[in-house]
Motif scaffolding. Structure first.
Motif, PDB file in Angstrom:
ATOM      1  N   ARG A  64       0.823  -1.212   0.000  1.00 61.80           N
ATOM      2  CA  ARG A  64       0.000   0.000   0.000  1.00 61.80           C
ATOM      3  C   ARG A  64       0.857   1.262   0.000  1.00 61.80           C
ATOM      4  O   ARG A  64       0.469   2.284  -0.563  1.00 61.80           O
ATOM      5  CB  ARG A  64      -0.964  -0.023   1.180  1.00 61.80           C
ATOM      6  N   LEU A  65       2.045   1.175   0.599  1.00 67.21           N
ATOM      7  CA  LEU A  65       2.971   2.299   0.515  1.00 67.21           C
ATOM      8  C   LEU A  65       3.408   2.523  -0.929  1.00 67.21           C
ATOM      9  O   LEU A  65       3.477   3.660  -1.411  1.00 67.21           O
ATOM     10  CB  LEU A  65       4.191   2.024   1.396  1.00 67.21           C
ATOM     11  N   GLY A  66       3.684   1.417  -1.640  1.00 63.21           N
ATOM     12  CA  GLY A  66       3.978   1.534  -3.067  1.00 63.21           C
ATOM     13  C   GLY A  66       2.798   2.082  -3.839  1.00 63.21           C
ATOM     14  O   GLY A  66       2.965   2.876  -4.772  1.00 63.21           O
ATOM     15  N   GLY A  67       1.576   1.682  -3.444  1.00 59.46           N
ATOM     16  CA  GLY A  67       0.383   2.225  -4.081  1.00 59.46           C
ATOM     17  C   GLY A  67       0.266   3.717  -3.877  1.00 59.46           C
ATOM     18  O   GLY A  67      -0.073   4.462  -4.811  1.00 59.46           O
ATOM     19  N   ALA A  68       0.555   4.179  -2.657  1.00 58.96           N
ATOM     20  CA  ALA A  68       0.497   5.618  -2.385  1.00 58.96           C
ATOM     21  C   ALA A  68       1.485   6.368  -3.276  1.00 58.96           C
ATOM     22  O   ALA A  68       1.173   7.461  -3.785  1.00 58.96           O
ATOM     23  CB  ALA A  68       0.791   5.883  -0.915  1.00 58.96           C
ATOM     24  N   ALA A  78       0.374  12.978   0.509  1.00 59.35           N
ATOM     25  CA  ALA A  78      -0.146  12.819   1.872  1.00 59.35           C
ATOM     26  C   ALA A  78      -1.243  11.764   1.967  1.00 59.35           C
ATOM     27  O   ALA A  78      -2.166  11.890   2.768  1.00 59.35           O
ATOM     28  CB  ALA A  78      -0.661  14.160   2.385  1.00 59.35           C
ATOM     29  N   ILE A  79      -1.162  10.717   1.165  1.00 61.11           N
ATOM     30  CA  ILE A  79      -2.190   9.671   1.186  1.00 61.11           C
ATOM     31  C   ILE A  79      -1.996   8.781   2.405  1.00 61.11           C
ATOM     32  O   ILE A  79      -0.888   8.296   2.662  1.00 61.11           O
ATOM     33  CB  ILE A  79      -2.125   8.817  -0.092  1.00 61.11           C
ATOM     34  N   ASP A  80      -3.052   8.574   3.152  1.00 60.24           N
ATOM     35  CA  ASP A  80      -3.030   7.661   4.292  1.00 60.24           C
ATOM     36  C   ASP A  80      -3.142   6.236   3.766  1.00 60.24           C
ATOM     37  O   ASP A  80      -4.162   5.861   3.168  1.00 60.24           O
ATOM     38  CB  ASP A  80      -4.201   7.991   5.227  1.00 60.24           C
ATOM     39  N   ILE A  81      -2.101   5.417   3.971  1.00 59.06           N
ATOM     40  CA  ILE A  81      -2.138   4.065   3.393  1.00 59.06           C
ATOM     41  C   ILE A  81      -3.234   3.209   4.018  1.00 59.06           C
ATOM     42  O   ILE A  81      -3.626   2.190   3.437  1.00 59.06           O
ATOM     43  CB  ILE A  81      -0.775   3.356   3.484  1.00 59.06           C
ATOM     44  N   ASP A  82      -3.752   3.601   5.174  1.00 55.65           N
ATOM     45  CA  ASP A  82      -4.854   2.858   5.777  1.00 55.65           C
ATOM     46  C   ASP A  82      -6.180   3.125   5.083  1.00 55.65           C
ATOM     47  O   ASP A  82      -7.195   2.509   5.419  1.00 55.65           O
ATOM     48  CB  ASP A  82      -4.968   3.183   7.268  1.00 55.65           C
ATOM     49  N   CYS A  83      -6.181   4.051   4.111  1.00 55.72           N
ATOM     50  CA  CYS A  83      -7.369   4.309   3.284  1.00 55.72           C
ATOM     51  C   CYS A  83      -7.302   3.562   1.958  1.00 55.72           C
ATOM     52  O   CYS A  83      -8.208   3.691   1.131  1.00 55.72           O
ATOM     53  CB  CYS A  83      -7.513   5.808   3.015  1.00 55.72           C
ATOM     54  N   ILE A  84      -6.222   2.800   1.741  1.00 55.01           N
ATOM     55  CA  ILE A  84      -6.006   2.131   0.451  1.00 55.01           C
ATOM     56  C   ILE A  84      -6.359   0.655   0.538  1.00 55.01           C
ATOM     57  O   ILE A  84      -5.977  -0.051   1.471  1.00 55.01           O
ATOM     58  CB  ILE A  84      -4.532   2.274   0.008  1.00 55.01           C
ATOM     59  N   LEU A  85      -7.103   0.191  -0.463  1.00 56.18           N
ATOM     60  CA  LEU A  85      -7.320  -1.237  -0.688  1.00 56.18           C
ATOM     61  C   LEU A  85      -6.601  -1.623  -1.976  1.00 56.18           C
ATOM     62  O   LEU A  85      -6.723  -0.923  -2.991  1.00 56.18           O
ATOM     63  CB  LEU A  85      -8.811  -1.556  -0.832  1.00 56.18           C
ATOM     64  N   TYR A 216     -11.755   6.645  -4.926  1.00 52.92           N
ATOM     65  CA  TYR A 216     -10.870   6.839  -6.079  1.00 52.92           C
ATOM     66  C   TYR A 216     -10.283   5.499  -6.513  1.00 52.92           C
ATOM     67  O   TYR A 216      -9.844   4.702  -5.677  1.00 52.92           O
ATOM     68  CB  TYR A 216      -9.752   7.796  -5.678  1.00 52.92           C
ATOM     69  N   VAL A 217     -10.271   5.252  -7.834  1.00 50.72           N
ATOM     70  CA  VAL A 217      -9.755   3.987  -8.379  1.00 50.72           C
ATOM     71  C   VAL A 217      -8.729   4.289  -9.464  1.00 50.72           C
ATOM     72  O   VAL A 217      -8.990   5.080 -10.381  1.00 50.72           O
ATOM     73  CB  VAL A 217     -10.891   3.132  -8.989  1.00 50.72           C
ATOM     74  N   VAL A 233      -7.742   1.259  -4.610  1.00 52.40           N
ATOM     75  CA  VAL A 233      -8.938   2.008  -4.227  1.00 52.40           C
ATOM     76  C   VAL A 233      -8.568   2.858  -3.025  1.00 52.40           C
ATOM     77  O   VAL A 233      -8.032   2.344  -2.035  1.00 52.40           O
ATOM     78  CB  VAL A 233     -10.102   1.065  -3.857  1.00 52.40           C
ATOM     79  N   VAL A 234      -8.843   4.161  -3.114  1.00 51.46           N
ATOM     80  CA  VAL A 234      -8.619   5.051  -1.980  1.00 51.46           C
ATOM     81  C   VAL A 234      -9.981   5.471  -1.450  1.00 51.46           C
ATOM     82  O   VAL A 234     -10.763   6.123  -2.143  1.00 51.46           O
ATOM     83  CB  VAL A 234      -7.789   6.288  -2.376  1.00 51.46           C
TER      84      VAL A 234
END
Length: 380
Positions: A64-68, A78-85, A216-217, A233-234
């Motif tokens: 998810r860090l890579g996704g951010a 500033a994307i919170d990785i806990d908001c990412i699927l 967001y996708v 997905v954010v």
């Protein structure tokens, strides 16, 4: 090592079909070596056992860090990785969101012409799909508000940046207007930014303007390689993310393969993903310029660097007949009907996915055949 965009080097048999139907990124030379290097790095640093013997539902924290990082050119740092699927591609992501946000029998709004698989996905999810009127800049805010006032609307799906199939790019003012309406009527937005990474200068995503109302996708299939079945997905918040995850966390149909997610994360954190996306952008820019030069006189609608273009047809052509004639001329295309989300009339137009052919030479041959067909007109 710089990754070069493909060049015109491949001969095309004059009897072969040129395929303009699938929205695939052009193949970039050197990706195989980059893939091998990433897997070797993962093996030497962490071992591969943990990546092929299981994973966590939402994706690992490193994935998810890579996704951010992958999403940062569009959403910021500033994307919170806990908001990412981390999901198994856009279609899995959309099915998950349709079940979570809309539900069986619920009403989902979308552009009247939209992503070709949307109607099928809505059918699988048992969702009622309703098309909204658009213009050359995308969804009309008045159309969105009228639909919301009627009631029963659970969500809006939209593709504001180089929209599929029309190539419309929604201006910032309209993105803000949709966000305001979303808040006013309590209708969340599912924003599919499939091509956003290839158009970094486009207006910011609605998710960046109004993260509180947008899911967001973005997938890796357009910005890196079609075979990378991975989409992020954010969610608007950690709580929203958890609420979407809980009903499906014991299921695996929608989750990304851990090895694949780790490779993409490695590429994004090492800068390789930026090189690949830049090479794809360069190739798309060259192909779109070729199409504009040959088909601009017929009213071609495109944007610099578009992966696909939208071609209005002069009378007496109709999309279905033009598509059949194109096959006879050696080109596969998609007519407007294939992008309709409901049974309303569609424009007299077709979509050409310029990125599908394996070389610029093949793309040029296909464009030349389409131009000749338009010059010749219907026969018989």
């Amino acid at each position: 090592m710089e990754i070069q965009a493909p060049q015109i080097c491949q001969a095309v048999d004059q009897d072969s079909l040129v395929d303009f139907t699938r929205s695939l990124p052009p193949a970039v030379p050197g990706v195989d070596a980059k893939l091998a290097r990433a897997i070797e790095r993962l093996r030497s640093e962490h071992g591969l056992d943990r990546l092929v013997h299981g994973g966590v539902a939402r994706g690992s924290s490193s994935g998810r860090l890579g996704g951010a990082r992958y999403l940062a050119p569009r959403l910021g740092d500033a994307i919170d990785i806990d908001c990412i699927l981390t999901t198994n591609g856009t279609q899995s992501a959309l099915l998950l969101l349709f079940h979570h946000l809309v539900g069986k029998g619920g009403r989902l709004l979308a552009e009247r012409l939209s992503y070709g698989a949307l109607r099928e996905l809505a059918g699988i999810a048992g969702v009622e799909l309703v098309g909204l009127d658009v213009d050359e800049e995308g969804i009309l805010p008045d159309a969105f508000e009228r639909a919301c006032r009627k009631g029963g609307v659970r969500a809006l799906y939209c593709n504001p940046t180089v929209q599929n199939p029309t190539t419309a790019i929604m201006p910032l003012s309209r993105r803000r207007a949709l966000a305001d309406l979303s808040r006013r009527y309590g209708v969340p937005i599912i924003e599919d930014d499939a091509l956003g990474r290839l158009h970094p200068d486009a207006a910011p995503p609605i998710a960046k303007i109004a993260p509180d109302v947008v899911w967001y996708v973005m997938s890796a299939t357009k910005g890196l390689a079609h075979g990378l079945r991975l989409a992020y997905v954010v969610a608007p918040s950690r709580a929203h993310c958890d609420s979407a995850l809980v009903p499906v966390e014991r299921l695996s149909f929608w989750t990304a393969a851990p090895l694949l997610a780790a490779v993409v994360a490695n590429w994004t954190l090492s800068g390789t993903a930026d090189l690949i996306s830049a090479a794809i952008r360069e190739e798309n820019t060259a192909r779109e310029a070729m199409a504009r030069g040959a088909l601009g006189r017929f009213g071609l609608v495109s944007k610099p660097g578009s992966m696909h273009v939208w071609l209005p047809l002069p009378a007496p052509w109709r999309p279905d007949r033009f598509a059949r004639s194109a096959v006879a001329a050696g080109v596969l295309i998609r007519s407007a009907e294939l992008f309709a989300v409901d049974n309303q009339p569609v424009p007299n137009a077709v979509r050409l996915s310029l990125s599908t052919p394996s070389s610029r030479r093949a793309t040029d041959v296909g464009i030349t055949r389409i131009a000749a067909l338009l010059d010749r007109g219907p026969t018989g």
